[in-house]
Design a protein around this motif. Structure first.
Motif, PDB file in Angstrom:
ATOM      1  N   SER A 271      -0.517  -3.745 -17.858  1.00 23.15           N
ATOM      2  CA  SER A 271       0.445  -3.681 -16.752  1.00 23.15           C
ATOM      3  C   SER A 271       0.031  -2.592 -15.771  1.00 23.15           C
ATOM      4  CB  SER A 271       1.839  -3.345 -17.277  1.00 23.15           C
ATOM      5  OG  SER A 271       2.278  -4.367 -18.122  1.00 23.15           O
ATOM      6  N   ILE A 272       0.096  -2.939 -14.493  1.00 26.73           N
ATOM      7  CA  ILE A 272      -0.216  -2.018 -13.417  1.00 26.73           C
ATOM      8  C   ILE A 272       1.061  -1.822 -12.613  1.00 26.73           C
ATOM      9  CG2 ILE A 272      -1.666  -1.630 -11.381  1.00 26.73           C
ATOM     10  CD1 ILE A 272      -3.310  -2.032 -13.986  1.00 26.73           C
ATOM     11  N   ASN A 273       1.410  -0.560 -12.359  1.00 27.76           N
ATOM     12  CA  ASN A 273       2.588  -0.260 -11.541  1.00 27.76           C
ATOM     13  C   ASN A 273       2.207   0.864 -10.579  1.00 27.76           C
ATOM     14  OD1 ASN A 273       5.011   0.461 -10.429  1.00 27.76           O
ATOM     15  ND2 ASN A 273       6.136   0.549 -12.359  1.00 27.76           N
ATOM     16  N   VAL A 274       2.238   0.569  -9.293  1.00 27.55           N
ATOM     17  CA  VAL A 274       1.892   1.569  -8.280  1.00 27.55           C
ATOM     18  C   VAL A 274       3.087   1.750  -7.348  1.00 27.55           C
ATOM     19  CG1 VAL A 274       0.289   2.222  -6.436  1.00 27.55           C
ATOM     20  CG2 VAL A 274      -0.524   0.809  -8.339  1.00 27.55           C
ATOM     21  N   THR A 275       3.569   2.975  -7.248  1.00 28.92           N
ATOM     22  CA  THR A 275       4.623   3.289  -6.290  1.00 28.92           C
ATOM     23  C   THR A 275       3.947   3.930  -5.080  1.00 28.92           C
ATOM     24  OG1 THR A 275       6.113   3.709  -8.134  1.00 28.92           O
ATOM     25  CG2 THR A 275       6.832   4.464  -5.970  1.00 28.92           C
ATOM     26  N   PHE A 276       4.190   3.347  -3.916  1.00 24.50           N
ATOM     27  CA  PHE A 276       3.553   3.863  -2.695  1.00 24.50           C
ATOM     28  C   PHE A 276       4.521   3.757  -1.529  1.00 24.50           C
ATOM     29  CE2 PHE A 276       3.006  -0.637  -2.288  1.00 24.50           C
ATOM     30  CZ  PHE A 276       2.917  -0.899  -0.927  1.00 24.50           C
ATOM     31  N   SER A 277       4.253   4.538  -0.486  1.00 29.84           N
ATOM     32  CA  SER A 277       5.037   4.402   0.734  1.00 29.84           C
ATOM     33  C   SER A 277       4.105   3.946   1.850  1.00 29.84           C
ATOM     34  CB  SER A 277       5.730   5.714   1.096  1.00 29.84           C
ATOM     35  OG  SER A 277       4.769   6.718   1.309  1.00 29.84           O
ATOM     36  N   SER A 278       4.644   3.132   2.742  1.00 31.96           N
ATOM     37  CA  SER A 278       3.851   2.557   3.818  1.00 31.96           C
ATOM     38  C   SER A 278       4.005   3.372   5.100  1.00 31.96           C
ATOM     39  CB  SER A 278       4.293   1.117   4.064  1.00 31.96           C
ATOM     40  OG  SER A 278       3.551   0.567   5.131  1.00 31.96           O
ATOM     41  N   LYS A 279       2.895   3.538   5.802  1.00 30.28           N
ATOM     42  CA  LYS A 279       2.923   4.221   7.104  1.00 30.28           C
ATOM     43  C   LYS A 279       2.927   3.219   8.252  1.00 30.28           C
ATOM     44  CE  LYS A 279       0.249   8.052   5.211  1.00 30.28           C
ATOM     45  NZ  LYS A 279      -1.047   8.728   5.198  1.00 30.28           N
ATOM     46  N   ILE A 280       2.911   1.927   7.897  1.00 25.89           N
ATOM     47  CA  ILE A 280       2.824   0.882   8.919  1.00 25.89           C
ATOM     48  C   ILE A 280       3.765  -0.273   8.564  1.00 25.89           C
ATOM     49  CG2 ILE A 280       0.459   1.346   9.691  1.00 25.89           C
ATOM     50  CD1 ILE A 280       0.947  -1.512   7.338  1.00 25.89           C
ATOM     51  N   GLU A 281       3.874  -1.214   9.508  1.00 25.87           N
ATOM     52  CA  GLU A 281       4.574  -2.464   9.234  1.00 25.87           C
ATOM     53  C   GLU A 281       3.526  -3.535   9.016  1.00 25.87           C
ATOM     54  OE1 GLU A 281       7.462  -3.296  12.261  1.00 25.87           O
ATOM     55  OE2 GLU A 281       8.460  -1.373  11.930  1.00 25.87           O
ATOM     56  N   SER A 282       3.778  -4.427   8.056  1.00 19.89           N
ATOM     57  CA  SER A 282       2.820  -5.486   7.756  1.00 19.89           C
ATOM     58  C   SER A 282       3.569  -6.706   7.247  1.00 19.89           C
ATOM     59  CB  SER A 282       1.824  -4.993   6.690  1.00 19.89           C
ATOM     60  OG  SER A 282       0.915  -6.017   6.344  1.00 19.89           O
ATOM     61  N   GLN A 283       3.132  -7.877   7.679  1.00 21.24           N
ATOM     62  CA  GLN A 283       3.773  -9.114   7.227  1.00 21.24           C
ATOM     63  C   GLN A 283       3.465  -9.380   5.761  1.00 21.24           C
ATOM     64  OE1 GLN A 283       6.084 -10.945   8.948  1.00 21.24           O
ATOM     65  NE2 GLN A 283       5.871  -9.177  10.295  1.00 21.24           N
ATOM     66  N   GLY A 284       2.277  -8.990   5.334  1.00 21.80           N
ATOM     67  CA  GLY A 284       1.880  -9.284   3.960  1.00 21.80           C
ATOM     68  C   GLY A 284       0.938  -8.249   3.404  1.00 21.80           C
ATOM     69  N   SER A 285       0.466  -8.504   2.181  1.00 21.82           N
ATOM     70  CA  SER A 285      -0.493  -7.602   1.537  1.00 21.82           C
ATOM     71  C   SER A 285      -1.286  -8.384   0.499  1.00 21.82           C
ATOM     72  CB  SER A 285       0.231  -6.424   0.882  1.00 21.82           C
ATOM     73  OG  SER A 285       1.148  -6.882  -0.091  1.00 21.82           O
TER      74      SER A 285
END
Length: 122
Positions: free
Chosen positions: A29-43
């Motif tokens: 299991s992989i769990n990454v908590t991150f915050s975004s500096k941009i807006e994006s429709q997808g990833s």
């Protein structure tokens, strides 16, 4: 090298010590908590095995970040929890390598990038 986001926490489970002992035929299991500096429709996630400074693409079952715990569209300044699985196939060789996990936004820029040393074992 993540310019569009910043990692708060990375969790690989089970991995009590580094390098992570990845047993063939097991999923991690992989769990990454991150915050975004941009807006994006997808990833999209891109995973590599790094050996001798060469990145070898490592297929994962679900590369779409929007189907991996991230509520899309991604909003600037929000925190997200990315959840995925790293399946270790039985046909993989028993070697030490670095796993490199990248999540890119809809402009192909990095939301996050992290590396972890692993040992693939039987």
């Amino acid at each position: 090298g993540s310019k569009d986001g910043s990692i708060q926490e990375v969790n690989v489970s089970p991995c009590p010590t580094q390098p992570c002992q990845l047993h063939k035929g097991t999923s991690y299991s992989i769990n990454v908590t991150f915050s975004s500096k941009i807006e994006s429709q997808g990833s999209q996630a891109k995973v590599y095995g790094e050996m001798l400074h060469v990145d070898i693409p490592f297929p994962i079952p679900e590369p779409d970040g929007c189907k991996s715990g991230i509520q899309c569209p991604i909003q600037k300044g929000h925190s997200y929890s990315y959840l995925n699985k790293l399946p270790v196939k039985s046909e993989y060789p028993s070697i030490k390598l670095i796993v490199k996990w990248v999540l890119v936004d809809d402009q192909d820029q990095m939301l996050f990038c992290w590396k972890i040393p692993v040992q693939i074992t039987s």
